[in-house]
Design an enzyme around this catalytic site. Sequence first.
Site, short mmCIF file in Angstrom:
data_model
loop_
_atom_site.label_atom_id
_atom_site.label_comp_id
_atom_site.label_asym_id
_atom_site.label_seq_id
_atom_site.Cartn_x
_atom_site.Cartn_y
_atom_site.Cartn_z
N SER A 28 0.70 -2.73 19.38
CA SER A 28 1.89 -2.66 18.52
C SER A 28 2.47 -4.03 18.21
CB SER A 28 2.95 -1.77 19.17
OG SER A 28 3.28 -2.24 20.46
N ALA A 84 0.49 -7.80 25.44
CA ALA A 84 0.26 -7.54 26.87
C ALA A 84 1.22 -6.44 27.29
CB ALA A 84 0.46 -8.80 27.70
N GLY A 96 -4.53 -3.29 28.05
CA GLY A 96 -5.39 -2.13 27.91
C GLY A 96 -4.67 -0.85 27.60
N GLY A 97 -3.36 -0.95 27.34
CA GLY A 97 -2.62 0.24 26.93
C GLY A 97 -3.15 0.84 25.64
N GLU A 104 -11.04 -6.95 24.08
CA GLU A 104 -10.00 -8.00 24.13
C GLU A 104 -10.41 -9.12 25.08
OE1 GLU A 104 -6.03 -5.31 23.17
OE2 GLU A 104 -6.69 -5.56 25.23
#
Length: 227
Positions: A28, A84, A96-97, A104
Amino acid sequence: MEALKKIAGVKAAQYVEDGMTIGLGTGSTAYFFVEEIGRRVKEEGLQVIGVTTSSATTKQAQELGIPLKSVDDIDSIDVTVDGADEVDKCFNGIKGGGAALLMEKIVATPTKDYIWVVDESKMVDYLGAFKLPVEVVQYGAERLYRVFEKQGYEPSFRMKDNKRLLTDMQNFIIDLNLKCIKDPLAFGEMLDKTVGVVEHGLFNQMVDKVIVAGRDGVKVLEAPTNK
């Protein structure tokens, strides 16, 4: 919160110059960075080559007209900007959300200037309140889940549409509810040695700058020299 993310993303775009190869992050906050690069390509004639970290970012970049190359076709990346999920005081982080941790980390590794953009809520004393994503191969995933369970890591398979989520690399993600990771370097090394683990969301001693947007404005935090 979205306004803070946009501020951080636009600020990060200031580190991009003509002729650079740049890593385009996922999530996001990184979304706003990619949007700003797209605007500069269209309105300012910015000449860059993008390397993406997920299929979602690839789609976004293509729609914005950002020229792309595969990570296999480049030797180094000048700047990568990504988000992050947590950042501690030693500049270790959990990512990694968005389920793109493997790609990445692959893009981050050859990057000269690795930048995270976050809002102030992501800055923590200790990592672990955010569940740690662990990307695992499908074969043996159930056994690995049981191993994590016995170790008290409170694992759960990442789900999407009532099915186990598949990453872009066709792996599963097991999220670990660790609550507090006192030694992220040691925990990361343990996961690196665990058969069946493809990658994990601990990005230890990798980042060079963290751009933090908060109520008092934008701060650029410089990490100790890691490279």
